[in-house]
Motif scaffolding. Sequence first.
Motif, PDB file in Angstrom:
ATOM      1  N   ASP A 192       0.828  -1.206   0.000  1.00 53.52           N
ATOM      2  CA  ASP A 192       0.000   0.000   0.000  1.00 53.52           C
ATOM      3  C   ASP A 192       0.858   1.249   0.000  1.00 53.52           C
ATOM      4  O   ASP A 192       0.570   2.234  -0.680  1.00 53.52           O
ATOM      5  N   ASN A 193       1.927   1.191   0.788  1.00 54.76           N
ATOM      6  CA  ASN A 193       2.852   2.319   0.881  1.00 54.76           C
ATOM      7  C   ASN A 193       3.479   2.617  -0.482  1.00 54.76           C
ATOM      8  O   ASN A 193       3.571   3.763  -0.909  1.00 54.76           O
ATOM      9  N   ARG A 220       2.242   1.735  -3.423  1.00 53.83           N
ATOM     10  CA  ARG A 220       1.206   2.207  -4.354  1.00 53.83           C
ATOM     11  C   ARG A 220       0.904   3.680  -4.103  1.00 53.83           C
ATOM     12  O   ARG A 220       0.756   4.464  -5.047  1.00 53.83           O
ATOM     13  N   SER A 221       0.826   4.056  -2.838  1.00 58.05           N
ATOM     14  CA  SER A 221       0.522   5.459  -2.535  1.00 58.05           C
ATOM     15  C   SER A 221       1.674   6.376  -2.987  1.00 58.05           C
ATOM     16  O   SER A 221       1.442   7.491  -3.467  1.00 58.05           O
ATOM     17  N   LYS A 222       2.906   5.869  -2.888  1.00 56.92           N
ATOM     18  CA  LYS A 222       4.050   6.643  -3.366  1.00 56.92           C
ATOM     19  C   LYS A 222       3.960   6.868  -4.878  1.00 56.92           C
ATOM     20  O   LYS A 222       4.204   7.963  -5.379  1.00 56.92           O
ATOM     21  N   ARG A 223       3.594   5.775  -5.589  1.00 60.34           N
ATOM     22  CA  ARG A 223       3.482   5.856  -7.050  1.00 60.34           C
ATOM     23  C   ARG A 223       2.365   6.819  -7.451  1.00 60.34           C
ATOM     24  O   ARG A 223       2.517   7.616  -8.373  1.00 60.34           O
ATOM     25  N   LEU A 224       1.212   6.715  -6.720  1.00 60.37           N
ATOM     26  CA  LEU A 224       0.086   7.613  -7.017  1.00 60.37           C
ATOM     27  C   LEU A 224       0.469   9.067  -6.811  1.00 60.37           C
ATOM     28  O   LEU A 224       0.136   9.938  -7.605  1.00 60.37           O
ATOM     29  N   LYS A 225       1.208   9.299  -5.708  1.00 57.35           N
ATOM     30  CA  LYS A 225       1.663  10.660  -5.390  1.00 57.35           C
ATOM     31  C   LYS A 225       2.557  11.184  -6.509  1.00 57.35           C
ATOM     32  O   LYS A 225       2.417  12.322  -6.962  1.00 57.35           O
ATOM     33  N   SER A 226       3.488  10.309  -6.962  1.00 58.55           N
ATOM     34  CA  SER A 226       4.428  10.705  -8.009  1.00 58.55           C
ATOM     35  C   SER A 226       3.675  11.022  -9.301  1.00 58.55           C
ATOM     36  O   SER A 226       3.974  12.002  -9.983  1.00 58.55           O
TER      37      SER A 226
END
Lengths: 263, 328
Positions: free
Chosen positions: A3-4, A6-12
């Motif tokens: 999840d961490n 995925r959230s990093k990728r979404l943020k990027s």
Amino acid sequence: MIDNKRSKRLKSLLYTVLGIGLVIGLWQLMALLLDQPVIFPPAASILSSLWQGLTDGSLLLRTGYSLRLILIGMGLSVLLAVLLSLLSMLIRPFAKLSHILISALDPLPGIALLPVAILWFDLGEKPLLFVMVHSILWPMLLNILNGFASVPVIYDEVGRSIGLKGFHLIRSVYVPASIPSILAGFRTGWSRAWRALLSSEMVYGVIGNRGGLGWDIYSKKVYLDMPGMFATLIVIMLIGIFIEKALFDNIERVTVKKWGMRI
Amino acid sequence: MKKVFVFLLILSLCSLLTACGEQEDPDSPASLYLAVQYGMQYAPVYVMQELGLLEEALPGVELQWSNLGGGSAMNEALISGSLDVAFMGIPPVLIAIDKGADYRISCGICVPPAQLMVRADSGITQLSDISEQQRIAVPSITSIQHIMLAMACQKQLGDAHALDENLVAMTNPDAYIALSSGSQVAGHFASMPYIAYEQADGFVSILDAEDCLGSGASIVCVTTPEVAENEQLHNALLDCLQEAISLINARDEQVLQIIAEREHITLEEVETYLDWEGSLYASEVYSLTELGEFMAEYGYLSKDFAGFSSVTWETAVEGQPSDAQDAE
């Protein structure tokens, strides 16, 4: 953990979209303020030209042509750079010759050699490849040799103490230890290849109407098709970003970063 | 801190871009920016320059001359506001006006000879003989030579774009070398003095301006609205150009000397080239309508061509092909 990630990728992704949106917005604002579409075309007309070029296939054809030539140029240059660097490592006087060649030829802009290349190889792809190989080879060779030269003596001694010598020593000790420098050489070679190809096509148009992105910029410039010209520039930038992210970053991830040579 | 830095960076970028768009006031009578290209077809301009005719007619106006290498560069300089007066071929002017540029043609200065020269052993006697591998050199895309070739293609082959794939953009000196070295360049749409050089080297002409257009096409003087609206300035410019043209046509010795020095050729060569078939120094504008209509019909312009007066100032006079033949 997943999840961490995925959230990093979404943020990027979000930051990238916001960044692109901001640039487009600023561009549109400037176009409105200046109100001179030939000098500063509105973002909408550039995007529309980009879309048209992509959907009718014209930009893709030009891109394919340029990429094919650049890949051939890169391939030839890598072969030559590897050969020259091996010879330089194995035969000491050859190393001196390589450094003299680099000092003499690296500062010479490829475009300055184009008239000679046309006389030697006639029109077509050969003079372009000649100019490209000249532009890529010397910085790439310089980076490889510098990389080899900066390998700590202790690595060399360890390699020799376990019985490695000659080509095996270079392959197993020098090449892995010099990867960051070799990669820097590839990156410089890649950007030099683009510059050489685009400028050659733009200055001489040596390959007639069947050219790549440089010819595309040239022909759009003479027809004052500024939105089209900016659309082609965007394609070149996108290819640059794609190659950086998809190729160089991945090579770096599975080599220098994995081996703990760089954070 | 980082955010403030990014904000300041964007702000400075914006101000930089705004500054790029700012132009000096071209209406200022204190200075006039003019640009010319290389070659004998621009002789009226550099004769006017060397004799100081414009300085005499416009005391107090500072003349800023520059040399640019083609119609495309002229268009860019005019559009960006760094030029007031430019001398160039007709097609790039028509393309710029088609794209919304506000400058127009004030007069003509010269109708230069233009010939498609090929190697005698190339087997080319007409356009249909040109093979896929053979290249034709033109100074640039959208140059008058390019458009003339397209017109000839339309007439002879029924397709204006038939030889587009064979074109290669090269300056006259580069094309001359390429043609002479036996390369893929089998033809060169040349202007003077390269027509003479190539003829002397045994190359043959298979096409000229008359075959394409019915008569030659003018090199024109283009001015911005600010210059054209300033009657005193505009008239002085046109009068000086006319005086230079008259001196060239009278074969004035001082003028011939100026041309010889500028072109690095002998006085005999100057006279030969001035008397060359198809060469005419005149202020009328030739072949503009024919070029405009052709370029609009075959996709070189995006809009219909609205006629001679839509791309010229009132001072421009349309030349008739019969007048050109009489004058020669």
